[in-house]
Design an enzyme around this catalytic site. Structure first.
Site, PDB file in Angstrom:
ATOM      1  N   LYS A 102       0.896  -1.317   0.128  1.00  0.00           N
ATOM      2  CA  LYS A 102       0.155   0.014   0.209  1.00  0.00           C
ATOM      3  C   LYS A 102       0.944   1.144  -0.003  1.00  0.00           C
ATOM      4  O   LYS A 102       1.921   1.235   0.801  1.00  0.00           O
ATOM      5  CB  LYS A 102      -0.681   0.024   1.359  1.00  0.00           C
ATOM      6  CG  LYS A 102      -2.085  -1.009   1.197  1.00  0.00           C
ATOM      7  CD  LYS A 102      -3.191  -0.844   2.392  1.00  0.00           C
ATOM      8  CE  LYS A 102      -2.839   0.004   3.342  1.00  0.00           C
ATOM      9  NZ  LYS A 102      -3.943  -0.076   4.572  1.00  0.00           N
ATOM     10  N   HIS A 104      -0.220   4.117   1.320  1.00  0.00           N
ATOM     11  CA  HIS A 104      -0.363   4.844   2.417  1.00  0.00           C
ATOM     12  C   HIS A 104      -0.500   4.042   3.705  1.00  0.00           C
ATOM     13  O   HIS A 104      -0.339   2.773   3.585  1.00  0.00           O
ATOM     14  CB  HIS A 104      -1.843   5.504   2.229  1.00  0.00           C
ATOM     15  CG  HIS A 104      -2.989   4.530   1.824  1.00  0.00           C
ATOM     16  ND1 HIS A 104      -2.974   3.685   0.793  1.00  0.00           N
ATOM     17  CD2 HIS A 104      -4.131   3.927   2.740  1.00  0.00           C
ATOM     18  CE1 HIS A 104      -3.958   2.930   0.900  1.00  0.00           C
ATOM     19  NE2 HIS A 104      -4.709   2.953   1.925  1.00  0.00           N
TER      20      HIS A 104
END
Length: 187
Positions: A102, A104
């Site tokens: 990911k 984030h």
């Protein structure tokens, strides 16, 4: 239901819900005249239960701590096996590996572990729904090894019999399957 009856029933479900003929492009980019899309079987109530049961039975004596693999194929399998392993009194925790970490949040490649958990020093099986050459599973193997886990086995629901045995042997990994493509190509 006996193990052989469960297996025979699952063959029927896979044939009906997840096996097909016709030209298709595989993840590897190669063309094939048959395919397996195990998601309809993995997400069917009976199919999910039978896959979990047979997978658990195939793994229960391997002394595993974790079961997981590359998203998406491994996610329903790992979750179902984790659940049945708990019910059978021999818990095997689940995780999955993102194809790409990911961008984030915690930016994790390996998902499903609590803050205080780690794969470090743990015995892990990598699972896949369908295996052709094994390249996808090897990505998950790499992520687990990077996290300190010991990959003791790769298990697939269906081996397409197109190079995975040789590739895993070359990588020094044990490889097993529940079904092989040849079982579906007889007809």
């Amino acid at each position: 239901m006996s193990k052989s009856a469960s297996r025979a029933r699952l063959v029927e479900i896979i044939r009906k819900r997840s096996f097909g003929r016709g030209e298709i492009t595989l993840a590897s980019g190669r063309k094939s005249d048959f395919y397996f899309n195990l998601k309809p079987t993995m997400l069917d109530p009976e199919g999910a239960a039978l896959l979990a049961e047979l997978t658990y039975e195939a793994l229960k004596d391997d002394g595993l701590d974790y079961i997981g693999g590359l998203e998406m194929g491994a996610v329903p399998l790992a979750g179902a096996v984790a659940q049945i392993s708990w019910l059978k009194g021999h818990p095997i925790a689940a995780f999955f590996v993102r194809k790409k970490p990911k961008e984030h949040g915690a930016k994790l490649a390996v998902e499903g572990l609590a803050k205080n958990e780690s794969l470090k020093g743990k015995r892990v099986v990598i699972v896949e729904d369908v295996t052709t050459t094994g390249d996808s599973a090897l990505k998950a193997v790499e992520a687990v090894r990077d996290a300190g886990g010991e990959v003791v086995l790769v298990l697939t629901m269906v081996d397409r019999q197109e190079g995975a045995v040789e590739n895993f042997a070359q990588a020094g990994l044990a490889f097993r399957w529940l079904f092989q493509a040849s079982e579906y190509l007889k007809d």
